[in-house]
Write a protein that holds these residues in place. Structure first.
Motif, PDB file in Angstrom:
ATOM      1  N   GLN A 206       0.838  -1.200   0.000  1.00 48.87           N
ATOM      2  CA  GLN A 206       0.000   0.000   0.000  1.00 48.87           C
ATOM      3  C   GLN A 206       0.870   1.245   0.000  1.00 48.87           C
ATOM      4  OE1 GLN A 206      -2.839   0.111   3.190  1.00 48.87           O
ATOM      5  NE2 GLN A 206      -3.268   2.293   2.924  1.00 48.87           N
ATOM      6  N   ARG A 207       0.340   2.329  -0.563  1.00 46.75           N
ATOM      7  CA  ARG A 207       1.100   3.568  -0.620  1.00 46.75           C
ATOM      8  C   ARG A 207       0.258   4.717  -0.061  1.00 46.75           C
ATOM      9  NH1 ARG A 207       4.318   0.480  -0.732  1.00 46.75           N
ATOM     10  NH2 ARG A 207       5.989   0.064  -2.241  1.00 46.75           N
ATOM     11  N   ALA A 208       0.940   5.761   0.384  1.00 49.90           N
ATOM     12  CA  ALA A 208       0.266   6.931   0.943  1.00 49.90           C
ATOM     13  C   ALA A 208      -0.519   7.656  -0.145  1.00 49.90           C
ATOM     14  CB  ALA A 208       1.291   7.881   1.570  1.00 49.90           C
ATOM     15  N   PRO A 209      -1.687   8.205   0.192  1.00 53.57           N
ATOM     16  CA  PRO A 209      -2.501   8.898  -0.825  1.00 53.57           C
ATOM     17  C   PRO A 209      -1.845  10.195  -1.275  1.00 53.57           C
ATOM     18  CG  PRO A 209      -3.451   9.181   1.361  1.00 53.57           C
ATOM     19  CD  PRO A 209      -2.329   8.198   1.518  1.00 53.57           C
ATOM     20  N   VAL A 210      -1.943  10.468  -2.574  1.00 52.95           N
ATOM     21  CA  VAL A 210      -1.400  11.699  -3.171  1.00 52.95           C
ATOM     22  C   VAL A 210      -2.529  12.376  -3.942  1.00 52.95           C
ATOM     23  CG1 VAL A 210       0.317  12.693  -4.724  1.00 52.95           C
ATOM     24  CG2 VAL A 210       0.884  10.664  -3.361  1.00 52.95           C
ATOM     25  N   SER A 211      -2.781  13.651  -3.635  1.00 55.27           N
ATOM     26  CA  SER A 211      -3.841  14.394  -4.304  1.00 55.27           C
ATOM     27  C   SER A 211      -3.278  15.141  -5.511  1.00 55.27           C
ATOM     28  CB  SER A 211      -4.492  15.388  -3.325  1.00 55.27           C
ATOM     29  OG  SER A 211      -3.602  16.470  -3.086  1.00 55.27           O
ATOM     30  N   PRO A 212      -4.138  15.622  -6.410  1.00 52.62           N
ATOM     31  CA  PRO A 212      -3.646  16.371  -7.585  1.00 52.62           C
ATOM     32  C   PRO A 212      -3.094  17.753  -7.247  1.00 52.62           C
ATOM     33  CG  PRO A 212      -5.893  15.511  -7.938  1.00 52.62           C
ATOM     34  CD  PRO A 212      -5.589  15.381  -6.475  1.00 52.62           C
ATOM     35  N   ARG A 213      -3.274  18.212  -6.005  1.00 48.74           N
ATOM     36  CA  ARG A 213      -2.849  19.578  -5.676  1.00 48.74           C
ATOM     37  C   ARG A 213      -1.340  19.749  -5.680  1.00 48.74           C
ATOM     38  NH1 ARG A 213      -6.601  20.369  -0.427  1.00 48.74           N
ATOM     39  NH2 ARG A 213      -6.229  18.127  -0.333  1.00 48.74           N
ATOM     40  N   GLN A 214      -0.610  18.695  -5.387  1.00 49.46           N
ATOM     41  CA  GLN A 214       0.852  18.734  -5.381  1.00 49.46           C
ATOM     42  C   GLN A 214       1.392  19.789  -4.416  1.00 49.46           C
ATOM     43  OE1 GLN A 214       3.171  16.607  -7.041  1.00 49.46           O
ATOM     44  NE2 GLN A 214       1.242  15.474  -7.115  1.00 49.46           N
ATOM     45  N   ASP A 215       0.768  19.881  -3.241  1.00 50.74           N
ATOM     46  CA  ASP A 215       1.274  20.793  -2.223  1.00 50.74           C
ATOM     47  C   ASP A 215       2.292  20.075  -1.353  1.00 50.74           C
ATOM     48  OD1 ASP A 215      -0.259  19.076  -0.740  1.00 50.74           O
ATOM     49  OD2 ASP A 215      -1.842  20.513  -0.293  1.00 50.74           O
ATOM     50  N   GLU A 216       2.656  20.701  -0.205  1.00 54.53           N
ATOM     51  CA  GLU A 216       3.713  20.127   0.623  1.00 54.53           C
ATOM     52  C   GLU A 216       3.337  18.758   1.180  1.00 54.53           C
ATOM     53  OE1 GLU A 216       1.241  23.002   3.081  1.00 54.53           O
ATOM     54  OE2 GLU A 216       2.172  22.915   1.102  1.00 54.53           O
ATOM     55  N   PHE A 217       2.036  18.533   1.427  1.00 49.77           N
ATOM     56  CA  PHE A 217       1.622  17.222   1.926  1.00 49.77           C
ATOM     57  C   PHE A 217       1.748  16.154   0.842  1.00 49.77           C
ATOM     58  CE2 PHE A 217      -0.660  20.300   4.576  1.00 49.77           C
ATOM     59  CZ  PHE A 217      -0.248  19.887   5.828  1.00 49.77           C
ATOM     60  N   ASP A 218       1.462  16.526  -0.389  1.00 45.39           N
ATOM     61  CA  ASP A 218       1.623  15.582  -1.489  1.00 45.39           C
ATOM     62  C   ASP A 218       3.099  15.285  -1.734  1.00 45.39           C
ATOM     63  OD1 ASP A 218      -1.161  15.308  -2.148  1.00 45.39           O
ATOM     64  OD2 ASP A 218      -1.074  17.327  -2.967  1.00 45.39           O
ATOM     65  N   ARG A 219       3.941  16.306  -1.593  1.00 44.79           N
ATOM     66  CA  ARG A 219       5.385  16.052  -1.740  1.00 44.79           C
ATOM     67  C   ARG A 219       5.888  15.133  -0.629  1.00 44.79           C
ATOM     68  NH1 ARG A 219       5.251  21.608  -3.030  1.00 44.79           N
ATOM     69  NH2 ARG A 219       6.067  22.208  -0.981  1.00 44.79           N
ATOM     70  N   LEU A 220       5.353  15.324   0.595  1.00 42.91           N
ATOM     71  CA  LEU A 220       5.714  14.424   1.682  1.00 42.91           C
ATOM     72  C   LEU A 220       5.238  13.009   1.388  1.00 42.91           C
ATOM     73  CD1 LEU A 220       6.727  13.844   4.557  1.00 42.91           C
ATOM     74  CD2 LEU A 220       4.498  14.606   5.406  1.00 42.91           C
ATOM     75  N   ALA A 221       3.995  12.872   0.872  1.00 39.65           N
ATOM     76  CA  ALA A 221       3.475  11.545   0.543  1.00 39.65           C
ATOM     77  C   ALA A 221       4.305  10.905  -0.566  1.00 39.65           C
ATOM     78  CB  ALA A 221       2.012  11.662   0.118  1.00 39.65           C
ATOM     79  N   GLU A 222       4.704  11.681  -1.573  1.00 38.61           N
ATOM     80  CA  GLU A 222       5.521  11.133  -2.653  1.00 38.61           C
ATOM     81  C   GLU A 222       6.883  10.689  -2.146  1.00 38.61           C
ATOM     82  OE1 GLU A 222       5.579  14.295  -5.460  1.00 38.61           O
ATOM     83  OE2 GLU A 222       3.655  13.755  -6.384  1.00 38.61           O
ATOM     84  N   ALA A 223       7.490  11.500  -1.260  1.00 42.29           N
ATOM     85  CA  ALA A 223       8.775  11.097  -0.684  1.00 42.29           C
ATOM     86  C   ALA A 223       8.614   9.833   0.151  1.00 42.29           C
ATOM     87  CB  ALA A 223       9.341  12.239   0.168  1.00 42.29           C
ATOM     88  N   THR A 224       7.504   9.750   0.894  1.00 37.26           N
ATOM     89  CA  THR A 224       7.241   8.547   1.696  1.00 37.26           C
ATOM     90  C   THR A 224       7.057   7.340   0.801  1.00 37.26           C
ATOM     91  OG1 THR A 224       6.185   9.909   3.400  1.00 37.26           O
ATOM     92  CG2 THR A 224       5.723   7.553   3.433  1.00 37.26           C
ATOM     93  N   ASN A 225       6.310   7.507  -0.292  1.00 34.84           N
ATOM     94  CA  ASN A 225       6.106   6.393  -1.215  1.00 34.84           C
ATOM     95  C   ASN A 225       7.409   5.953  -1.862  1.00 34.84           C
ATOM     96  OD1 ASN A 225       3.367   6.386  -0.689  1.00 34.84           O
ATOM     97  ND2 ASN A 225       2.847   7.698  -2.429  1.00 34.84           N
ATOM     98  N   ALA A 226       8.266   6.932  -2.197  1.00 37.73           N
ATOM     99  CA  ALA A 226       9.578   6.573  -2.756  1.00 37.73           C
ATOM    100  C   ALA A 226      10.395   5.780  -1.738  1.00 37.73           C
ATOM    101  CB  ALA A 226      10.324   7.840  -3.189  1.00 37.73           C
ATOM    102  N   MET A 227      10.321   6.210  -0.475  1.00 35.63           N
ATOM    103  CA  MET A 227      11.029   5.470   0.571  1.00 35.63           C
ATOM    104  C   MET A 227      10.465   4.053   0.699  1.00 35.63           C
ATOM    105  SD  MET A 227      11.161   6.284   4.650  1.00 35.63           S
ATOM    106  CE  MET A 227       9.405   5.924   4.759  1.00 35.63           C
ATOM    107  N   LEU A 228       9.121   3.926   0.633  1.00 32.36           N
ATOM    108  CA  LEU A 228       8.501   2.607   0.732  1.00 32.36           C
ATOM    109  C   LEU A 228       8.884   1.731  -0.455  1.00 32.36           C
ATOM    110  CD1 LEU A 228       4.966   3.661   2.015  1.00 32.36           C
ATOM    111  CD2 LEU A 228       6.746   2.487   3.319  1.00 32.36           C
ATOM    112  N   ASP A 229       8.964   2.344  -1.648  1.00 33.12           N
ATOM    113  CA  ASP A 229       9.412   1.582  -2.816  1.00 33.12           C
ATOM    114  C   ASP A 229      10.831   1.067  -2.608  1.00 33.12           C
ATOM    115  OD1 ASP A 229       7.017   2.041  -4.063  1.00 33.12           O
ATOM    116  OD2 ASP A 229       7.724   3.781  -5.210  1.00 33.12           O
ATOM    117  N   ARG A 230      11.658   1.931  -2.039  1.00 36.79           N
ATOM    118  CA  ARG A 230      13.041   1.533  -1.781  1.00 36.79           C
ATOM    119  C   ARG A 230      13.096   0.416  -0.732  1.00 36.79           C
ATOM    120  NH1 ARG A 230      18.027   0.548  -3.465  1.00 36.79           N
ATOM    121  NH2 ARG A 230      19.623   1.079  -1.933  1.00 36.79           N
ATOM    122  N   ILE A 231      12.278   0.565   0.312  1.00 40.16           N
ATOM    123  CA  ILE A 231      12.246  -0.473   1.349  1.00 40.16           C
ATOM    124  C   ILE A 231      11.754  -1.791   0.765  1.00 40.16           C
ATOM    125  CG2 ILE A 231      11.081  -1.181   3.476  1.00 40.16           C
ATOM    126  CD1 ILE A 231      11.143   1.744   4.344  1.00 40.16           C
TER     127      ILE A 231
END
Length: 458
Positions: A206-231
C-alpha cells in the motif's frame, strides 16, 4: 477540535496571527506617539508665541492692556474660574512681584510646579496642566498654564479604540484562522498517518494517498512512497539474497558434512584422510570467500569509504589492472584488447575501483568464449570518464539481464561454475558509491558493461 489546536501548524498559525495583532498595536502606538509629539510641539510653539506677545503688550502698552489681553475683569481671579478656562482650551497666566504676591492674573498658579501635572477638576475629573515659568526683570515672575488640547485626547481615544477592537476582533479571528488553516492540514496528516500505520502493520504494497494539488503534503506523501518503494526493493533483495545465500552455502556445507562422514570411515587410511581434508578445506574457503564478499559489499554500500576519496589517475589504474590480467587471459587462450585515453582521472577510492575492474575482467574470463576476445576501453565523457569492459562470448540471456546485478543471482548456465554471484553486485556498488552508473548494454553479441563516472561526485 482539541487535536487541531494541539497541532504544530495550528499553534504556528495562532502565533503568527497574535504576532500580527501585537505588531498592529505597536504600529498604532507608534503613530499615536508621533502625532502626540507633533500636537505638543505645536502647543509649545503657541505658548512661546503667547508669552512673547504678552511681554510685548505689557512693555509697550502697560498693565491695562495686559489685563485686556488676558480677558480679565479684575486684576486677580480665583483658581476655580481659571480651571474652567483651562478646560475650554484657553491659556491662563499669573504675574507676581518680587515678593511673590499676585499682581495680575489667576491666583493659585503659584502653587503649581513647573511642567506637566494633574489638577483636580469638577465631579472627580482631573486636568492635565502644563505650567511654564518665566522670570522677568525686577524679580517679577510670569506663569503660564495650559491644558491638553482636544487633538491630544483625540489621538489617545483613537489609540484606545484601536487597541480595544484589535483585542476584541483580532484575537478571536486569530483563533478562528488557526482552526480553519489547521483543520484541513490535520485531516490530511491523519489520513497519511493512518495509511503509514496500515502499511507498517499489514500491507507493505500500500502507498500513501497523493492528491492532484501537489502541495507540501503531497510532496511528503511522494517522498514517503519513494522510501517505501526503496524499502520494498531492499526487502525483495534481502529475500533474494537470503535464498541465494542458503542455496550457495547449502552445497559446500553438505559437501563438508559428507567429507566428515567419509573421514570417519577412512580414519585409518592416511592418504584418503588427507584427500578428505583437502576437499573439506576447499569448501570452507568457498564459504569464507562468500562471507568476505558480503562484508565487502556491506562496507561499500554503507558509504564509509567515501571519506577517504581522493584524486585517482584512472588511466594508470586501468593500465595496471589490465597488465596484471594479461597472463590470465593468455592461459585461457584469450586476447585482451586495451584502449586507454591518458590523463583521465576521477575522485574516488583506488582500491575499490581496482576491485570493480577486476570483478568485471574475471566475469569476462569466466563466461567468455574460449579463444575469444575481450576488451577494455577508457575514455573521457561529458560527466567524467567512461569505462567499458566487454567480450564476444555468448552473452547473458535476455531473461537474466535484469537480474545480473542482484546478490547471489546466477543464471542457469552458470550455476555449475565456481563463484557466489556477488562479483557484479560489488562492481555496481563500487560504481554507485562513486556516483557513477554501471549497466549491461542490451542487444550486444557478448556481455558488455559500461561504467560512467563523474569527475567529482556530488
Amino acid at each position: 477540535m482539541r487535536d487541531v489546536l494541539r497541532s504544530g501548524l495550528a499553534r504556528a498559525a495562532l502565533a503568527w496571527a497574535l504576532g500580527f495583532v501585537v505588531a498592529a498595536m505597536a504600529i498604532v502606538q507608534s503613530v499615536v506617539w508621533v502625532n502626540l509629539a507633533r500636537v505638543e510641539a505645536e502647543r509649545s510653539e503657541e505658548l512661546d508665541a503667547a508669552v512673547a506677545e504678552l511681554l510685548e503688550v505689557r512693555e509697550i502698552e502697560g498693565e491695562d492692556a495686559l489685563r485686556e489681553f488676558l480677558g480679565l475683569d479684575d486684576d486677580v481671579i480665583d483658581f476655580d474660574e481659571a480651571l474652567f478656562r483651562l478646560g475650554e482650551g484657553y491659556l491662563v497666566a499669573l504675574l507676581t512681584d518680587a515678593a511673590g504676591e499676585p499682581v495680575l492674573g489667576v491666583e493659585g498658579l503659584e502653587r503649581l510646579r513647573e511642567g506637566w501635572q494633574e489638577v483636580p477638576f469638577e465631579e472627580g475629573e482631573v486636568l492635565d496642566v502644563m505650567l511654564d515659568l518665566n522670570r522677568l526683570d525686577e524679580g517679577e515672575t510670569l506663569r503660564f498654564a495650559r491644558a491638553r488640547s482636544d487633538d491630544y485626547f483625540h489621538w489617545i481615544e483613537s489609540r484606545d479604540a484601536a487597541f480595544f477592537w484589535l483585542w476584541v476582533v483580532g484575537v478571536p479571528l486569530s483563533l478562528l484562522l488557526a482552526v480553519v488553516v489547521s483543520r484541513g492540514a490535520v485531516s490530511r496528516l491523519d489520513r497519511l498517518s493512518a495509511a503509514l500505520r496500515n502499511i507498517g502493520v499489514s500491507n507493505l504494497r500500500q502507498r500513501a494517498p497523493v492528491s492532484p494539488r501537489q502541495d507540501e503534503f503531497d510532496r511528503l506523501a511522494e517522498a514517503t512512497n519513494a522510501m517505501l518503494d526503496r524499502i520494498e526493493a531492499l526487502h525483495a533483495k534481502l529475500e533474494t539474497a537470503s535464498i541465494g545465500m542458503a542455496h550457495d552455502l547449502k552445497t559446500p556445507v553438505s559437501r563438508i558434512s559428507n567429507r566428515l562422514q567419509l573421514m570417519r570411515q577412512d580414519i585409518d587410511d592416511r592418504l584418503a584422510l588427507t584427500q578428505h581434508l583437502d576437499a573439506a578445506e576447499t569448501q570452507i574457503e568457498s564459504v569464507a570467500q562468500t562471507f568476505q564478499s558480503l562484508l565487502r559489499l556491506g562496507e561499500i554500500e554503507s558509504g564509509v569509504r567515501r571519506a577517504q576519496f581522493q584524486r585517482v589517475d584512472m588511466s594508470a589504474l586501468v593500465e595496471d589492472v589490465c597488465e596484471s590480467f594479461e597472463p590470465v587471459f593468455s592461459d585461457r587462450a584469450r586476447r585482451l584488447d586495451v584502449s586507454i585515453v591518458s590523463g583521465v582521472s576521477v575522485h574516488g577510492d583506488a582500491d575499490l575501483l581496482t576491485h570493480m575492474l577486476s570483478n568485471l575482467l574475471e566475469n569476462s574470463i569466466e563466461y567468455g568464449t574460449p579463444g575469444g576476445n575481450s576488451w577494455v576501453r577508457l575514455q573521457a565523457s561529458v560527466r567524467g570518464c567512461l569505462l567499458q569492459v566487454g567480450d564476444d562470448g555468448p552473452g547473458i540471456p535476455a531473461e537474466d539481464q535484469a537480474f545480473v546485478f542482484d546478490r547471489f543471482y546466477r543464471g542457469d548456465g552458470s550455476r555449475s561454475a565456481p563463484g557466489n554471484g556477488l562479483g557484479l553486485s560489488i562492481a555496481k556498488a563500487v560504481c554507485e558509491l562513486h556516483d557513477g552508473r554501471l549497466q549491461l548494454l542490451p542487444d550486444q553479441p557478448g556481455a558488455v558493461f559500461d561504467g560512467d563516472f563523474p569527475v567529482k561526485p556530488a
